[in-house]
Structures are given as C-alpha cells and as structure tokens.
Design a protein around this motif. Structure first.
Motif, mmCIF file in Angstrom:
data_model
loop_
_atom_site.group_PDB
_atom_site.id
_atom_site.type_symbol
_atom_site.label_atom_id
_atom_site.label_comp_id
_atom_site.label_asym_id
_atom_site.label_seq_id
_atom_site.Cartn_x
_atom_site.Cartn_y
_atom_site.Cartn_z
ATOM 1 N N VAL A 140 0.772 -1.031 0.077
ATOM 2 C CA VAL A 140 0.062 0.015 0.074
ATOM 3 C C VAL A 140 0.821 1.318 0.010
ATOM 4 O O VAL A 140 2.002 1.071 0.312
ATOM 5 N N LYS A 141 0.240 2.285 -0.328
ATOM 6 C CA LYS A 141 1.220 3.587 -0.473
ATOM 7 C C LYS A 141 0.731 4.592 0.498
ATOM 8 O O LYS A 141 -0.456 4.578 1.233
ATOM 9 N N ASN A 142 1.923 5.016 1.323
ATOM 10 C CA ASN A 142 1.819 6.124 2.112
ATOM 11 C C ASN A 142 1.330 7.544 1.445
ATOM 12 O O ASN A 142 2.354 7.820 0.759
ATOM 13 N N GLN A 143 0.070 7.856 1.721
ATOM 14 C CA GLN A 143 -0.144 8.961 0.760
ATOM 15 C C GLN A 143 0.520 10.445 1.261
ATOM 16 O O GLN A 143 0.576 11.192 0.450
ATOM 17 N N ASP A 144 1.158 10.239 2.375
ATOM 18 C CA ASP A 144 1.842 11.322 2.919
ATOM 19 C C ASP A 144 3.410 11.542 2.223
ATOM 20 O O ASP A 144 3.938 12.537 2.105
ATOM 21 N N THR A 145 3.995 10.295 2.244
ATOM 22 C CA THR A 145 5.291 10.518 1.801
ATOM 23 C C THR A 145 5.363 9.829 0.322
ATOM 24 O O THR A 145 6.669 10.281 -0.214
ATOM 25 N N GLY A 146 4.457 9.061 -0.155
ATOM 26 C CA GLY A 146 4.617 8.684 -1.749
ATOM 27 C C GLY A 146 5.252 7.409 -1.851
ATOM 28 O O GLY A 146 5.258 6.711 -2.884
ATOM 29 N N SER A 147 5.709 6.663 -0.594
ATOM 30 C CA SER A 147 6.449 5.383 -0.894
ATOM 31 C C SER A 147 5.577 4.534 -0.483
ATOM 32 O O SER A 147 4.475 4.525 0.185
ATOM 33 N N TYR A 148 5.896 3.156 -1.009
ATOM 34 C CA TYR A 148 4.842 1.955 -0.617
ATOM 35 C C TYR A 148 5.655 1.040 0.366
ATOM 36 O O TYR A 148 7.043 1.024 0.496
ATOM 37 N N GLY A 149 4.734 0.563 0.935
ATOM 38 C CA GLY A 149 5.290 -0.651 2.066
ATOM 39 C C GLY A 149 4.265 -1.664 2.205
ATOM 40 O O GLY A 149 3.117 -1.761 1.933
ATOM 41 N N GLY A 150 4.614 -2.659 3.230
ATOM 42 C CA GLY A 150 3.491 -3.391 3.846
ATOM 43 C C GLY A 150 2.514 -2.639 4.647
ATOM 44 O O GLY A 150 2.454 -1.527 5.102
ATOM 45 N N VAL A 151 1.308 -3.193 4.697
ATOM 46 C CA VAL A 151 0.041 -2.735 5.385
ATOM 47 C C VAL A 151 0.410 -2.411 6.854
ATOM 48 O O VAL A 151 0.259 -1.252 7.175
ATOM 49 N N PRO A 152 0.961 -3.254 7.523
ATOM 50 C CA PRO A 152 1.335 -2.954 9.009
ATOM 51 C C PRO A 152 2.457 -1.685 8.922
ATOM 52 O O PRO A 152 2.478 -0.977 9.839
ATOM 53 N N ARG B 55 1.777 1.931 10.808
ATOM 54 C CA ARG B 55 2.741 2.371 11.858
ATOM 55 C C ARG B 55 3.206 3.713 11.424
ATOM 56 O O ARG B 55 3.235 4.592 12.359
ATOM 57 N N GLN B 56 3.420 3.898 10.218
ATOM 58 C CA GLN B 56 4.075 5.212 9.802
ATOM 59 C C GLN B 56 3.325 6.444 10.086
ATOM 60 O O GLN B 56 3.232 7.447 10.870
ATOM 61 N N TYR B 57 1.744 6.201 9.724
ATOM 62 C CA TYR B 57 0.670 7.125 9.888
ATOM 63 C C TYR B 57 0.479 7.504 11.507
ATOM 64 O O TYR B 57 0.533 8.456 12.073
ATOM 65 N N LYS B 58 0.514 6.038 12.252
ATOM 66 C CA LYS B 58 0.202 6.209 13.576
ATOM 67 C C LYS B 58 1.616 7.172 14.272
ATOM 68 O O LYS B 58 1.229 8.304 15.183
ATOM 69 N N GLU B 59 2.857 6.866 14.150
ATOM 70 C CA GLU B 59 3.706 7.786 14.339
ATOM 71 C C GLU B 59 3.732 9.281 14.075
ATOM 72 O O GLU B 59 4.225 10.022 14.671
#
Length: 357
Positions: free
Chosen positions: A207-219, A223-227
């Motif tokens: 999935v894509k982190n819409q704030d950074t533009g980078s892709y990663g695993g769902v968890p 965590r990135q959003y939570k942090e």
C-alpha cells in the motif's frame, strides 16, 4: 474423560497423537515435519476450517474437510478414492479387511471428568496486584488502555487500504506461525491485512503512504501514519471479517491507529469485536458508494457529536483533485456500544463504571 475411559490408549495404539482439547492444527499450530513448505500434498481433516495454509501454514496443502469417521478411514487407506462402504483394505498377510460401520456412545456413559480444578479466585482488592512481564519478551506484552474519543468529528483521515473482494479474519490477522505472538499485540500486529487484496494495485501487502509517496506493507504504513499522528480508515467489500471470531482482527487495527472500518457489509461477530475495541464499524448506505472511494482520499466522518442509535453518519471523501463526495453511512450501535466508543473501548467503559460505583 478419554484417558479414564481408555479411548486415549486406543488412539495411541492406533498411531494417533492425542492433543489437548484446544486450538491446534485447526489454526495452523501443526509442527508438520513430513512435507516441506511449498510441496504440493493433500490432507483430510475433521476440523472446521480449510482455508489455504490454515492447518500447516503450507499454501500448497490441499485440505478436504470430512467427518472424523471418514478421516480415519481415508488415513487407513492412504487414498482419497477409498469408499469404506464398498472397498476393502489389504492386510500385511494379503487378506482383505472390510471396515465395520462406525458405532459408539454419543456422550460418555459415566459423564465428563472435570479434571483438575486449577481456578484461582482473584483477591477482593486487586489494586496492588502487579503482573510481571519481561520487557524483552517477544511473546507477552502488557497492554495500555486505548485512547478515548476526542469528542469531535474525525477529519482528514487517510485510507490505509481499500480492500477488494473477500476479507476474512484470516486476511485481517493471519493464524499459523503468527499465533505465538497472541500475547504480544505489537508483534502480532505485524500481520495486519497482509493477505488482503489492495484494490489500487491488485496486490497483497503493498500500500502507498499517501503522505510520503512511498510503498510498504500494510502494517508498516499503518505504523508510519500512527507515528505521524495521522488517523486512518479501511474500506472493504461484502461480509468483511467472516470466519473465525478472532479478537486480534479487531485489536490490531485499533492498536495501529485505525479509527473506522467502512464496508458494504460485516460479519456480525467481527462487527461487534470492532465496537468493543473503540473502532467504528460502518456500512455504506448505498453500496455503490464503494466505487467513489479513491486511495488518496482524505476521509472525514461527521455526526459523531450527536452519535445515536439508528442515526446515520455522514462521510466526506475529499479527493486530491479538489473535488469531494458526501456519502451516508449506517451503523448498528446501541447506547451501550456508543459508550464503548466514547470511552475508547468496552474495557475502558467498564473501568469507568467500576470507578463511579
């Protein structure tokens, strides 16, 4: 009971392994040694689950569910085409053996043996009781209460994933080798939605982190959003959360910063489990609105300050091109469950009630 009545000895003499009357191969806790992971094979079982990889964590295992009697008969024959009503087994001396029709008592004639009573009553005053758990343990972790509702509408939330198609509790929180982390919420949360299909790219666990533009695993992205202090939601399809009534499937999204799960329809038990953890399980009033959701939307839920049973909530989908769609969401919360949401979880609410009494 089966030890007392001699059934356990019969099982062992037959070559069986007697397991505790608890979760085991049914949820992937089978330490299987005779087949390598990835090797195609077939098994038969009388357990009530046969999802891919369910019993032995091998996705190449093809599992058939049948009765206990047929499981034993096919095990003896070593072949799926054996029909015990018609076929015979070949004995070592060359003779043929026809299996007799199964028989037995429906319930133990002497009743059930309750076994050893290991219950320990809690102290009347537990305020000074401490539970010592090693901070370095990867299997056990003390839980902290989830945060309370902020008292206002939830706005500008990100979409962690828009799930396409079937999404069982196995997709949300996989079993098998992950179950050793059942007592460690942070570690088991690393399996959140890792086998769900992302509608954006038709892939699992990307999935894509819409704030950074980078892709990663769902968890990882959760965590990135939570942090970063960013709340997120999940969108899903029909009968979301079907299958095992797995509490971790509700605990994990809450722990990783999720606020709402918005779908076409829920499996009833999972819907209630989400409520107990302070999540908002909501359904599209118009199921076609699922198609309005874009992966890079920002999501706002309005009407929470007047949240009441039978009253719809409004959801604003703010698209990246500057346009927006407002859709209606249904829910099945009653007054008690709304109190759970406001307190942050059912446990939080229980603590509040106990403190006020």
């Amino acid at each position: 009971t089966i030890e007392r009545d001699g059934l356990a000895d019969t099982m062992r003499e037959f070559g069986g392994i007697v397991l505790a009357n608890a979760c085991g191969p049914c949820i992937g806790q089978w330490d299987r040694q005779n087949v390598k992971k990835g090797e195609k094979n077939t098994i038969v079982t009388s357990y009530n689950r046969n999802f891919t990889g369910r019993n032995d964590a091998n996705p190449a295992t093809h599992c058939f569910v049948t009765s206990p009697e047929m499981t034993v008969a096919l095990t003896l024959a070593g072949s799926l085409d054996f029909n015990p009503m018609r076929d015979s087994l070949k004995c070592p001396d060359g003779s043929d053996l026809k299996l007799a029709e199964p028989y037995g008592d429906g319930l133990p004639v002497r009743g059930f043996d309750p076994g050893e009573d290991t219950y320990q009553a809690p102290p009347e005053d537990g305020s000074k009781v401490t539970v010592d758990v090693s901070p370095t343990s990867d299997r056990l972790q003390l839980l902290s209460p989830f945060d309370k509702w902020i008292g206002t509408d939830l706005t500008d939330m990100r979409i962690l994933i828009k799930v396409k198609g079937k999404c069982t509790t196995d997709h949300i929180s996989a079993a098998g080798p992950w179950l050793k982390y059942r007592g460690h919420l942070e570690n088991i949360s690393n399996n959140l939605l890792i086998t769900a299909i992302n509608s954006e790219n038709e892939e699992m666990n990307k999935v894509k982190n819409q704030d950074t533009g980078s892709y990663g695993g769902v968890p990882e992205v959760a965590r990135q959003y939570k942090e970063s202090g960013v709340n997120w939601v999940v969108f899903g399809d029909e009968n979301y959360g079907e299958g095992s009534s797995r509490e971790h499937a509700a605990l994990e999204p809450r722990f990783l910063g999720g606020r709402a799960i918005i779908v076409k329809s829920f499996a009833r038990i999972h819907e209630t489990n989400l409520k107990k953890q302070g999540m908002l399980p909501l359904t599209f009033s118009n199921k076609a609105d699922y198609d309005l959701v874009r992966p890079d939307d920002k999501v706002s839920i309005h009407g929470l300050e007047s949240f009441a049973p039978g009253t719809q909530l409004k959801c604003v989908l703010s698209h990246s091109d500057g346009s927006s769609d407002t859709i209606l969401l249904d829910h099945t919360f009653n007054d008690q469950q709304i109190d759970w949401f406001k307190a942050g979880s059912a446990l939080n609410r229980m603590k509040e009630v106990a403190a006020s009494s």
